[in-house]
Design a protein around this motif. Structure first.
Motif, mmCIF file in Angstrom:
data_model
loop_
_atom_site.group_PDB
_atom_site.id
_atom_site.type_symbol
_atom_site.label_atom_id
_atom_site.label_comp_id
_atom_site.label_asym_id
_atom_site.label_seq_id
_atom_site.Cartn_x
_atom_site.Cartn_y
_atom_site.Cartn_z
ATOM 1 N N ASP A 1 0.810 -1.221 0.000
ATOM 2 C CA ASP A 1 0.000 0.000 0.000
ATOM 3 C C ASP A 1 0.844 1.272 0.000
ATOM 4 O OD1 ASP A 1 -2.268 -1.582 0.104
ATOM 5 O OD2 ASP A 1 -2.438 -1.476 2.281
ATOM 6 N N TRP A 2 2.096 1.155 0.390
ATOM 7 C CA TRP A 2 2.959 2.332 0.546
ATOM 8 C C TRP A 2 3.761 2.607 -0.718
ATOM 9 C CZ3 TRP A 2 5.023 4.641 5.476
ATOM 10 C CH2 TRP A 2 4.149 4.421 6.550
ATOM 11 N N LEU B 1 -0.915 6.095 5.287
ATOM 12 C CA LEU B 1 0.115 5.743 4.317
ATOM 13 C C LEU B 1 1.226 6.777 4.293
ATOM 14 C CD1 LEU B 1 -2.131 4.618 1.305
ATOM 15 C CD2 LEU B 1 -1.033 3.176 3.027
#
Length: 466
Positions: free
Chosen positions: A111-112, A439
């Motif tokens: 996700d990052w 994030l």
């Protein structure tokens, strides 16, 4: 390039790099990097591993085994922590405590934009999970303890350091709670300083305010559960557990708890609003004077942080529903996390949710570990005086304002054992929250270095004061 141009460029390079080359900053950066790159999330990491590394650093700086206590609960071997002590010179002076949590919110690499457990410096920011919440302060505390010992500094009052696990995860043990119940003498102190305060910027690098946290919201979670006999998906009906839960969530989203000012938040909005001088600032000032000013409220709540300071907030954070792709759901469950303003409690919040949802078939139940209700500590000249002087020196023209944290910290576990706890000024953040709990978490490089110096001076002022 002419000689004068070269000289000008050289002066520019010196000016922009001088702060980064200040004594000890590279060692501090390395420590900060090690903290970020040691995964302490509940899903994939270990606080115990980081606590053991910190103990090694403190011993190498000259601390004895008797001045360092590593602790774990045998049932939770990954959730250990550490307490260290720098003895004071005055036996009559009560100790002070530096508090910090080592654990971080879970982070998924996919996700990052960058690896969350790699310490990366880009465009004036340090990136990585925990860079803001709160390993920057943890690294400052440990770096400070090491320097104090190496420099031979002997404070008037004993300085204690407690680095714990569980503030973020909430799923296993909480180290601050464990210490307060099992080792209260180890952390006994006249007062503690912690996260929760700090500076706010305008999003473009200008620091608008510095704050001292003197209270916080309480943290409670609720499960909304819709149940149904279910059946075959080929013969659907409107009475569907997922639809029922969805309707309830729409009502939770739409519901706004009433504005609830207290002395701290009222003063914050008045003073912080005056310091801004823009339309938002004018609205903050107007709302503090008249909580019924709907136009001012509409402007203020557009800022998510300020909205949260005004009232209790509840938000959906987790969902689970159904048991088969070809079956009508028999159960649908949503988790609602609430941050409750002082003056309200878990029961009044539950009642407000039930009234807003208006569905007697849907169950609302409080779940999870219950933190103690936060106690607002006394705001004394002993605490505010040194901070005001240092804020004026480090951040000229920036006001120091008492504030209420919209999050929940481990301060709630110290109040029951008689340790008033304050979130100190220093590290600053941007209006978007710097990705904390989200994030691509980041922290300004300049903030880390300046805060290291500021907090060192603040701790010395407290440790050598009355």
């Amino acid at each position: 390039m002419t000689r004068s141009a070269l000289a000008t460029f050289g002066a520019f390079l010196l000016a922009t790099t001088a702060h980064a080359q200040a004594p000890g900053q590279l060692a501090f950066r390395d420590l900060y990097k090690e903290f970020i790159e040691t995964d302490t999330s509940v899903a994939t990491g270990s606080c115990t591993a980081l606590a053991e590394k910190i103990a090694g650093h403190l011993k190498s700086a000259g601390y004895s085994d008797s001045q360092i206590t590593l602790f774990t609960d045998p049932k939770f071997p990954l959730d250990g922590g550490l307490v260290a002590m720098l003895p004071g010179s005055d036996a009559k002076a009560k100790p002070m405590l530096l508090l910090g949590h080592l654990d971080v919110v879970n982070a998924k690499r996919e996700d990052w934009e960058r690896d969350p457990f790699k310490f990366i410096e880009e465009n004036g920011y340090f990136y990585g999970r925990g860079t803001s919440d709160m390993k920057v302060m943890d690294a400052i505390w440990v770096d400070m303890f090491m320097r104090f010992k190496k420099e031979g500094y002997r404070p008037k009052r004993t300085i204690k350091l407690a680095l714990t696990c569980g503030e973020e995860s909430g799923a296993r043990m909480n180290g601050a709670e464990w210490l307060s119940k099992n080792k209260p003498d180890l952390i006994a102190a006249e007062f503690a300083i912690n996260e929760g305060g700090g500076g706010d910027t305008d999003g473009h690098g200008k620091i608008i305010t510095q704050s001292m946290q003197v209270g916080e919201k309480s943290n409670r979670s609720y499960e909304l559960t819709a149940t149904n006999p279910g059946g075959h998906s080929s013969i659907p009906i409107d009475d569907n557990a997922i639809y029922e839960l969805s309707d309830a969530l729409e009502k939770v989203r739409a519901y706004k708890f009433p504005i609830r000012f207290n002395a701290t938040t009222k003063a914050f909005f008045a003073k912080a609003g005056a310091a801004r001088g823009d339309d938002l600032g004018k609205a903050m000032t107007a709302l503090s004077a008249n909580p019924s000013d709907k136009a001012a409220e509409a402007t203020v709540i557009a800022d998510r942080t300020y909205n949260s300071m005004l009232r209790t907030t509840c938000v959906a954070t987790m969902l689970a529903a159904g048991h088969a792709v070809n079956a009508l759901p028999q159960r649908a469950v949503a988790t609602i996390n609430c941050r409750i303003a002082p003056g309200e409690d878990g029961d009044t919040t539950k009642a407000a949710l039930e009234k807003a949802i208006g569905d007697p078939k849907l169950q609302v139940a409080m779940v999870g570990r219950l933190r103690p209700v936060a106690v607002v500590p006394p705001l004394t000249p002993q605490i505010m005086g040194p901070a005001e002087k240092l804020v004026a020196r480090y951040f000229p023209g920036v006001p120091l304002i008492p504030t209420m944290s919209t999050g929940a910290t481990d301060a709630t576990y110290l109040a029951p054992v008689g340790i008033p706890t304050y979130g100190v000024p220093g590290p600053w953040g941007d209006p978007d929250g710097n990705g904390a709990h989200g994030l691509n978490e980041r922290h300004a490089v300049k903030s880390a270095y300046v805060s290291r110096d500021f907090l060192t001076d603040l701790v010395k002022a407290y440790a050598d004061g009355k």
